[in-house]
Design an enzyme around this catalytic site. Structure first.
Site, PDB file in Angstrom:
ATOM      1  N   ASP A  60       0.808  -1.109  -0.200  1.00  0.00           N
ATOM      2  CA  ASP A  60      -0.108   0.091   0.092  1.00  0.00           C
ATOM      3  C   ASP A  60       1.007   1.240   0.034  1.00  0.00           C
ATOM      4  OD1 ASP A  60      -2.114   1.823   0.265  1.00  0.00           O
ATOM      5  OD2 ASP A  60      -3.267   0.543   1.686  1.00  0.00           O
ATOM      6  N   GLU A  99     -10.759   6.571   4.076  1.00  0.00           N
ATOM      7  CA  GLU A  99      -9.810   6.086   4.789  1.00  0.00           C
ATOM      8  C   GLU A  99      -9.945   6.741   6.387  1.00  0.00           C
ATOM      9  OE1 GLU A  99      -5.994   5.375   3.284  1.00  0.00           O
ATOM     10  OE2 GLU A  99      -6.770   5.695   1.198  1.00  0.00           O
TER      11      GLU A  99
HETATM   12  C1  BGC Z   1      -5.161   3.153   0.318  1.00  0.00           C
HETATM   13  C2  BGC Z   1      -5.303   2.122  -0.853  1.00  0.00           C
HETATM   14  C3  BGC Z   1      -4.988   2.860  -2.207  1.00  0.00           C
HETATM   15  C4  BGC Z   1      -3.716   3.488  -2.358  1.00  0.00           C
HETATM   16  C5  BGC Z   1      -3.205   4.208  -3.553  1.00  0.00           C
HETATM   17  C6  BGC Z   1      -3.936   3.788   0.012  1.00  0.00           C
HETATM   18  O1  BGC Z   1      -3.856   4.959   1.168  1.00  0.00           O
HETATM   19  O2  BGC Z   1      -5.006   2.355   1.649  1.00  0.00           O
HETATM   20  O3  BGC Z   1      -6.555   1.548  -0.965  1.00  0.00           O
HETATM   21  O4  BGC Z   1      -5.099   2.065  -3.530  1.00  0.00           O
HETATM   22  O5  BGC Z   1      -3.590   4.553  -1.194  1.00  0.00           O
HETATM   23  O6  BGC Z   1      -4.090   5.371  -3.659  1.00  0.00           O
END
Ligand code: BGC
Length: 548
Positions: A264, A469
């Protein structure tokens, strides 16, 4: 391949730090576009993007080995970074439809809109099983029910194309130039963290982890999912990004996954306290645990230096690097990148096209859950009548496209207002009701609004503001922005249909529930507000069932 060329394959960097010469000279062949976090950035048009990606692609093809670049984006409910793309309901709404075929068709539509912008890889779908609605990513989960999430993984056969019968489980499959590389995320247990804390800790037995959270990954592997993203979260206190047992022994060895595991965003920085310290050790543990491609995404020179020295010192075996690179090249090869490295401008017409908007409208229709209909048994309030004299449309979410779309729309956290092309709830009612009905819109109706006006009914849309998030973690789950008071003040005076726009179930207390005449959970429906009027006026039946 030289060590540098191999490590280049494993390095994913962000657009803002990328230079053409680094892509060429360091063989960095994976890039990534982050949706900006502020609403000031200019309109992002898919055509501009196709130009940009093609220029980076040319730089990659100018490198010694001419291995094409892979470009990734979070297209989690449409090609949502771009202005004018079709925005589909977020996963929680799709889970409410229970319609695997619809979700597959959505995947195929999203793939076209993503390819139109020159991009080959989407960090989707999220196959989390959300066990606690306080989790800020609840809306990225199709359901709290593993079986529903398993069914909805059909989106992969839309994004990547449907593999032929007999396709070996675990091998990546991408049908061709009209499809994208998909990514099942976040492996594993992201939806099971204690108290729903984002990036938190999932405490469970292995058996529960397997049956509740891991099961959907098997469906993904059968459909040839090409990539899997590791979760920021921990399982019983151990971070997934360093979990050799889960990433290597289970996912790769036992389940037979032959695509690549991507980290991630900045997840390696999160492996130490304070964040970002002792980076070399973080690289060491993550790569040895089984991470193949690292979304670095900024300090890539440091990453390349540390990984190089770890291989040279023998702390990371060359066989581990070879395994990672083989997986990455396999996916690039399967995805047809060697044959079709550049964007196909003929696809630009698909972005936000009528067909895709109709598909999104169908999804909205099927996602609506009717929670109450009428105050007295046997006396339904819905469907509404079209030919009435005057109606009131009210609420914070009645005329706000950004709110209706939620997080991950144009911007990481989403935004408010006309951030893209689409139809709000108010637009939809105006279109349907025509000239004979007076539609009065007041976001916050005042006593003057009601005085002397004879409204046939009111539609009040309330709900959550966009978030993504950790910013969405919430232990209260009441309707924000004084939604309950707003609903109550209208429902006290006019027969009211309440529409809830939210990424998860919210608390509606009995006193309020009694007041409203009908209540519909619309989740985060996206750009096609007409899907709501299709159903509340009775042209289609309510079909949605609670996903949570
Ligand atoms: C998230 C992911 C995402 C990634 C790229 C992260 O903060 O947890 O789900 O794909 O960012 O943007």
């Amino acid at each position: 391949m030289t060590l540098q060329e191999k490590i280049g394959q494993m390095t994913q960097i962000e657009l803002c730090v990328a230079t053409f010469s680094d892509v060429r000279d360091l063989s960095i062949v994976t890039k990534y576009l982050l949706p900006p976090n502020d609403s000031t950035s200019k309109k992002a048009m898919p055509s501009d993007w196709a130009d940009k990606v093609d220029r980076f692609q040319q730089a990659a093809l100018d490198s010694r080995l001419r291995i094409p670049l892979i470009y990734g984006i979070d297209a989690v409910h449409g090609n949502n970074r771009f202005y004018g793309a079709t925005i589909f309901p977020h996963n929680i709404g799709l889970g409410a439809t229970r319609d695997a075929d619809l979700v597959q068709r959505i995947g195929a539509a999203v793939a076209l809109e993503v390819r139109a912008s020159g991009i080959h890889f989407s960090f989707a779908p999220c196959v989390a099983v959300c066990r606690d609605p306080r989790w800020g990513r609840c809306y990225e989960s199709f359901s709290e029910d593993t079986n529903i999430v398993r069914k909805m993984t059909s989106i992969i056969s839309g994004l990547q194309g449907q593999p032929p019968v007999g396709h070996p489980k675990g091998y990546p499959f991408v049908a061709g130039r009209y499809n994208v590389i998909a990514c099942a995320k976040h492996f594993v247990g992201d939806g099971g963290t204690e108290k729903g804390i984002n990036e938190g800790n999932t405490i469970s037995s292995y058996n529960d982890l397997e049956t509740i959270h891991m099961a959907p990954y098997l469906d993904c592997l059968y459909q040839g999912v090409s990539t899997v993203m590791a979760s920021y979260s921990s399982w019983n206190g151990c971070k997934l990004h360093v979990h050799h047992f889960l990433l290597t022994e289970i996912l790769k060895d036992k389940l037979g996954f032959k695509g690549f595991v991507i980290s991630d965003w900045k997840a390696l920085d999160r492996l130490s306290e304070p964040r970002g310290s002792n980076y070399r050790h973080c690289v060491y543990t993550a790569i040895n645990a089984g991470i193949d491609m690292v979304m670095v995404p900024l300090r890539y020179k440091q990453f390349i230096e540390d990984l190089t020295s770890l291989v040279e010192s023998g702390e990371i075996q060359m066989s581990r690097i070879d395994d990672a690179v083989e997986r990455i090249l396999r996916v690039k090869y399967v995805a047809g990148l060697f044959e079709y490295p550049f964007s196909d401008r003929s696809l630009l017409d698909t972005v936000g096209c009528k067909l895709h908007r109709e598909l999104a409208r169908e999804a909205v229709r099927k996602s609506l859950v009717l929670l109450k209909n009428g105050k007295n048994p046997g006396k339904a309030f819905l469907p509404l009548e079209k030919n009435v004299k005057r109606v009131l449309i009210a609420g914070t979410h009645a005329d706000n496209l950004g709110y209706q779309c939620g997080g991950w729309t144009r911007y990481w956290q989403g935004s408010s207002g006309r951030i893209t092309i689409g139809t709000t709830i108010l637009d939809a009612f105006r279109e349907v009701m025509g000239d004979k009905t007076e539609v009065i819109y007041e976001k916050y109706p005042s006593p003057d609004t009601f005085a002397g006006q004879n409204f046939s009914f009111a539609i009040v849309a309330v709900g959550e503001e966009p978030y993504a998030e950790s910013a969405g973690d919430n232990s209260e789950l009441i309707i924000p922005l004084n939604g309950s008071e707003l609903l109550s003040s209208v429902a006290d005076r006019i027969p009211t249909l309440a529409i809830l726009i939210s990424g998860r179930p919210l608390v509606i207390e009995p006193w309020l529930l009694e007041k409203v005449d009908a209540l519909v959970a619309a989740w985060l429906p996206g750009t096609e507000g007409r899907g709501i009027t299709d159903v509340v006026f009775g042209d289609y039946e309510f079909e949605g069932q609670l996903p949570i």
